[in-house]
Design a protein around this motif. Structure first.
Motif, PDB file in Angstrom:
ATOM      1  N   GLU A  45       0.849  -1.194   0.000  1.00  0.00           N
ATOM      2  CA  GLU A  45       0.000   0.000   0.000  1.00  0.00           C
ATOM      3  C   GLU A  45       0.888   1.249   0.000  1.00  0.00           C
ATOM      4  OE1 GLU A  45      -3.527   0.145   0.452  1.00  0.00           O
ATOM      5  OE2 GLU A  45      -3.827  -2.026   0.503  1.00  0.00           O
ATOM      6  N   ASP A  46       0.522   2.210  -0.813  1.00  0.00           N
ATOM      7  CA  ASP A  46       1.272   3.476  -0.795  1.00  0.00           C
ATOM      8  C   ASP A  46       0.530   4.452   0.096  1.00  0.00           C
ATOM      9  OD1 ASP A  46       3.216   2.807  -2.726  1.00  0.00           O
ATOM     10  OD2 ASP A  46       1.614   2.911  -4.235  1.00  0.00           O
ATOM     11  N   CYS A  47       1.178   4.968   1.088  1.00  0.00           N
ATOM     12  CA  CYS A  47       0.408   5.838   1.977  1.00  0.00           C
ATOM     13  C   CYS A  47       1.214   6.598   3.009  1.00  0.00           C
ATOM     14  CB  CYS A  47      -0.637   5.032   2.718  1.00  0.00           C
ATOM     15  SG  CYS A  47       0.036   3.535   3.352  1.00  0.00           S
ATOM     16  N   GLY A  48       2.185   7.331   2.740  1.00  0.00           N
ATOM     17  CA  GLY A  48       2.857   8.213   3.711  1.00  0.00           C
ATOM     18  C   GLY A  48       2.988   7.621   5.090  1.00  0.00           C
ATOM     19  N   LEU A  83      10.027   9.125  10.877  1.00  0.00           N
ATOM     20  CA  LEU A  83       9.370   7.847  11.160  1.00  0.00           C
ATOM     21  C   LEU A  83       8.225   7.702  10.170  1.00  0.00           C
ATOM     22  CD1 LEU A  83       8.669   7.730  15.010  1.00  0.00           C
ATOM     23  CD2 LEU A  83      10.140   6.186  13.720  1.00  0.00           C
ATOM     24  N   ASP A  84       7.934   6.467   9.763  1.00  0.00           N
ATOM     25  CA  ASP A  84       6.781   6.256   8.884  1.00  0.00           C
ATOM     26  C   ASP A  84       5.622   5.597   9.619  1.00  0.00           C
ATOM     27  OD1 ASP A  84       7.945   7.311   6.597  1.00  0.00           O
ATOM     28  OD2 ASP A  84       9.046   5.443   6.243  1.00  0.00           O
ATOM     29  N   GLY A 105      -1.594   8.507   6.091  1.00  0.00           N
ATOM     30  CA  GLY A 105      -2.480   8.113   4.996  1.00  0.00           C
ATOM     31  C   GLY A 105      -3.227   6.832   5.289  1.00  0.00           C
ATOM     32  N   MET A 106      -2.806   6.140   6.355  1.00  0.00           N
ATOM     33  CA  MET A 106      -3.468   4.856   6.619  1.00  0.00           C
ATOM     34  C   MET A 106      -3.443   4.528   8.107  1.00  0.00           C
ATOM     35  SD  MET A 106      -3.061   1.208   4.754  1.00  0.00           S
ATOM     36  CE  MET A 106      -1.385   0.789   5.084  1.00  0.00           C
ATOM     37  N   VAL A 107      -4.558   3.932   8.544  1.00  0.00           N
ATOM     38  CA  VAL A 107      -4.642   3.431   9.915  1.00  0.00           C
ATOM     39  C   VAL A 107      -4.874   1.930   9.822  1.00  0.00           C
ATOM     40  CG1 VAL A 107      -6.164   3.329  11.925  1.00  0.00           C
ATOM     41  CG2 VAL A 107      -5.459   5.539  11.025  1.00  0.00           C
ATOM     42  N   ASP A 166      -7.618  12.238   1.639  1.00  0.00           N
ATOM     43  CA  ASP A 166      -8.214  10.913   1.665  1.00  0.00           C
ATOM     44  C   ASP A 166      -7.395  10.023   2.598  1.00  0.00           C
ATOM     45  OD1 ASP A 166     -10.188  11.581  -0.050  1.00  0.00           O
ATOM     46  OD2 ASP A 166      -9.130  10.887  -1.850  1.00  0.00           O
ATOM     47  N   GLY A 167      -8.057   9.074   3.163  1.00  0.00           N
ATOM     48  CA  GLY A 167      -7.327   8.159   4.051  1.00  0.00           C
ATOM     49  C   GLY A 167      -7.778   6.725   3.834  1.00  0.00           C
ATOM     50  N   LYS A 168      -6.971   5.783   4.333  1.00  0.00           N
ATOM     51  CA  LYS A 168      -7.339   4.371   4.234  1.00  0.00           C
ATOM     52  C   LYS A 168      -7.365   3.790   5.641  1.00  0.00           C
ATOM     53  CE  LYS A 168      -4.445   3.642   0.207  1.00  0.00           C
ATOM     54  NZ  LYS A 168      -3.418   2.799  -0.350  1.00  0.00           N
TER      55      LYS A 168
END
Ligand code: AMP
Length: 588
Positions: free
Chosen positions: A243-246, A296-297, A315-317, A342-344
């Motif tokens: 998944e791509d998501c900061g 940190l990512d 970008g994701m939880v 937007d978020g995932k």
């Protein structure tokens, strides 16, 4: 999750119990715990609308432990649970919470386990008995379970007991307990028959329902993965790879889990850190700042530590452990999709937590799409893609002249073609992240809905059973046998639950005196086998191992009278061909 947080230390629990909770890494009481514990400590009856995953076991076990008189070796708390699995789980929870109460003794009793063993254990005088209704009834009828000193009784998953046809037994048992006992009843729903019990057998029960707010979260793409086949950590890594998501926030239940997960991710090369209540304010702020600065990512957090966290690049939880209730879920996923982005959100749901998932969907009025884990090909493609990007970046940004010369030199020295040289370097460069992954094992996790109940499983094994292809199976040995009181259904239950293998993919099971064998799909992942090794059946660790060289084949159908399951090399027959011991009256 309520805004006014109560701490465990505010709840008047005995210090021995508090010590265990701290060691288990629980940070704050879940809503049902915060509401139930004070009432149960005061001796009141409680009616809790709650299901698995809300923390309801601790909600009754923690306060009821304080009622136990250790000098009195008689059952003082009785918990009725619908299934063997739940009974064992609840008994284990009692044991864990009572680890600093020396001399405390809890006993699970359920159908399928040998009476002789249970009688021996009952004679030792457990303080708490956790049982399935059928087996508890049997012991009451035989006079082997005496409840005259009972102080409290818990009906766990009352609606399940109703659904499984135990409700009359439950009533009969209740009628046989001292009238002044305290009662707690937990149920996800409140059908009429259960209401009737509460009216007849409970005194002014305090009803606890955790209200859930609904919020709109249209900018967040919500998905869930039903845990099966692959362990949660491996699933997490596959998701992180594809998944791509900061920035990412992963939610776990306990402080211990946050550190463990963060450490494991770090070991796999991720810039991850834990964020929990064991860290002081300053350290927490510094950690969040590092996430903001992209040093940190990944943060692996508990609910409390992540409260109000506002970082745009998240970008994701990932809900690694399911939250206790909708409110906590809404809060968690609200950590992404900040500032109009937007978020995932991904939620891991163990099969037995499906009801909580449904409740979240109902309360938020938003469906959570079921997802499959990224496949091997997806992971491999993603790795190749990022490798390609790295190469391009290096080519664009760095001066390569000196390396070109070095390559020429190396080709001369090693007498290799440039292409061969490049492939050797590529092999070296991929390090722990191989660019070519081994083929995906032919492992069939169970896919059907709600089959984590004994009753479903048995019918599953009977009516709907597919033809088994024995060539797809390996033979495993388990160190538990007839002498331990094991039955085929115990084995099916344990394997289906612990390894998440649908019972229809389990081949023949053979019982011998001291061990059993079971045929399971080829290619079982090591971690699943590892997990299965530690599983207990009939109070014995099964210590399952592959029987190398043993070929799976249908069990011979011998005449019943000839069966003599003895040594390792002696041919047994499957339980279906073997003489059956007289069945207990009920198999709860
Ligand atoms: P239950 O709903 O009782 O089946 O509990 C679900 C899981 O939550 C169990 O693994 C418990 O160990 C865990 N748990 C219960 N209460 C807490 C708490 N206050 N903090 C963290 N984990 C908890």
């Amino acid at each position: 999750m309520s805004d006014t947080q109560v701490a465990f230390s505010d709840l008047d629990l005995p210090s021995s119990v508090l010590k265990s909770i701290i060691e288990l890494g629980y940070e704050t009481p879940s809503p049902i715990q915060a509401a139930c514990i004070p009432l149960l400590l005061k001796g009141q009856d409680v009616l809790g609308m709650a299901q698995t995953g809300t923390g309801k076991t601790a909600a009754f076990a923690l306060p009821l432990l304080s009622r136990i008189d250790l000098k009195l070796n008689k059952p003082q708390v009785l918990v009725l649970a619908p299934t063997r699995e739940l009974a064992v789980q609840v008994a284990e929870a009692f044991q864990a919470y009572a680890r600093h109460i020396p001399g405390f003794h809890v006993l699970p009793i359920y159908g399928g386990q040998s009476y002789t063993l249970q009688l021996k254990q009952l004679r030792r005088g457990p303080h708490v008995v956790v049982g399935t209704p059928g087996r508890v009834m049997d012991h009451l009828d035989r006079g082997t379970l005496v409840l005259d000193e009972l102080k409290a009784m818990v009906l766990d998953e009352a609606d399940e007991m109703l659904r499984m046809g135990f409700i009359d037994d439950v009533e009969t048992i209740m009628a046989k307990t001292p009238a002044e006992r305290q009662t707690a009843l937990f149920s996800a729903t409140m059908p009429e028959q259960i209401r009737r019990i509460t009216k007849r057998y409970m005194r002014d029960p305090q009803e606890i329902k955790i209200a859930s707010k609904t919020t709109t979260m249209e900018n967040i793409d919500q998905r869930c993965w039903i845990v099966s086949g692959v362990n949660k950590l491996d699933a997490l890594v596959r998701i992180l790879e594809t998944e791509d998501c900061g920035g990412i926030i992963i939610f776990a239940r306990t402080k211990t889990a946050t550190t463990e997960i963060a450490e494991k991710l770090e070991a796999r090369g991720y810039a991850a850190a834990a964020l929990n209540g064991d860290m002081n304010q300053q350290l927490r702020e510094r950690t969040v700042q590092r996430l903001k600065d992209a040093k940190l990512d990944i943060l692996v957090a508990t609910d409390v530590a992540a409260r109000g966290l506002d970082v745009e690049r998240v970008g994701m939880v990932i809900n690694y452990d399911i939250p206790y209730d909708t409110e906590a879920y809404v809060h968690r996923i609200g950590r992404t999709g900040r500032a109009g982005r937007d978020g995932k959100a991904i939620l891991f749901v163990a099969p037995r937590e499906r009801r909580l998932l449904k409740q979240i969907e109902q309360a938020t009025r938003q469906p959570i799409k079921q997802m499959d884990l990224p496949s091997r090909d997806m992971v491999q493609n993603k790795r190749l893609e990022s490798f390609r990007e790295q190469i391009t970046t290096i080519f664009n940004d760095e001066d390569m002249a000196v390396y070109r010369e070095l390559i020429d030199q190396l080709a001369v020295d090693t007498e290799l073609e440039t292409l061969d040289l490049a492939s050797a370097l590529l092999y070296m460069a991929q390090k722990e992240k191989p660019l070519i992954l081994p083929p995906e094992p032919e492992f069939k996790p169970r896919r059907d809905k709600d089959s984590d109940r004994d009753s479903d499983r048995d019918s599953d094994r009977g009516a709907k059973r597919e033809r088994i292809n024995y060539a797809d199976l390996d033979v495993y040995r388990m160190e538990v046998g007839r002498n331990d009181g094991v039955q085929v259904k115990n084995i099916v239950g344990a394997i289906a639950n612990e390894a998440d293998i649908n019972s229809r993919h389990i081949g023949d099971i053979r019982l011998f005196d001291d061990y059993s064998t079971v045929q399971l799909p080829k290619g079982m992942p090591v971690e699943v086998l590892q997990q299965l090794k530690g599983v207990f059946i009939c109070r014995k660790k099964i210590d399952i191992s592959l029987m190398e060289g043993e070929i799976a084949r249908p069990a011979p159908r011998k005449p019943r009278t000839e069966f003599k399951g003895k040594g390792r090399n002696e041919r047994g027959s499957s339980d279906r061909g073997a003489p059956r011991k007289p069945r207990p009256r009920r198999d709860a």
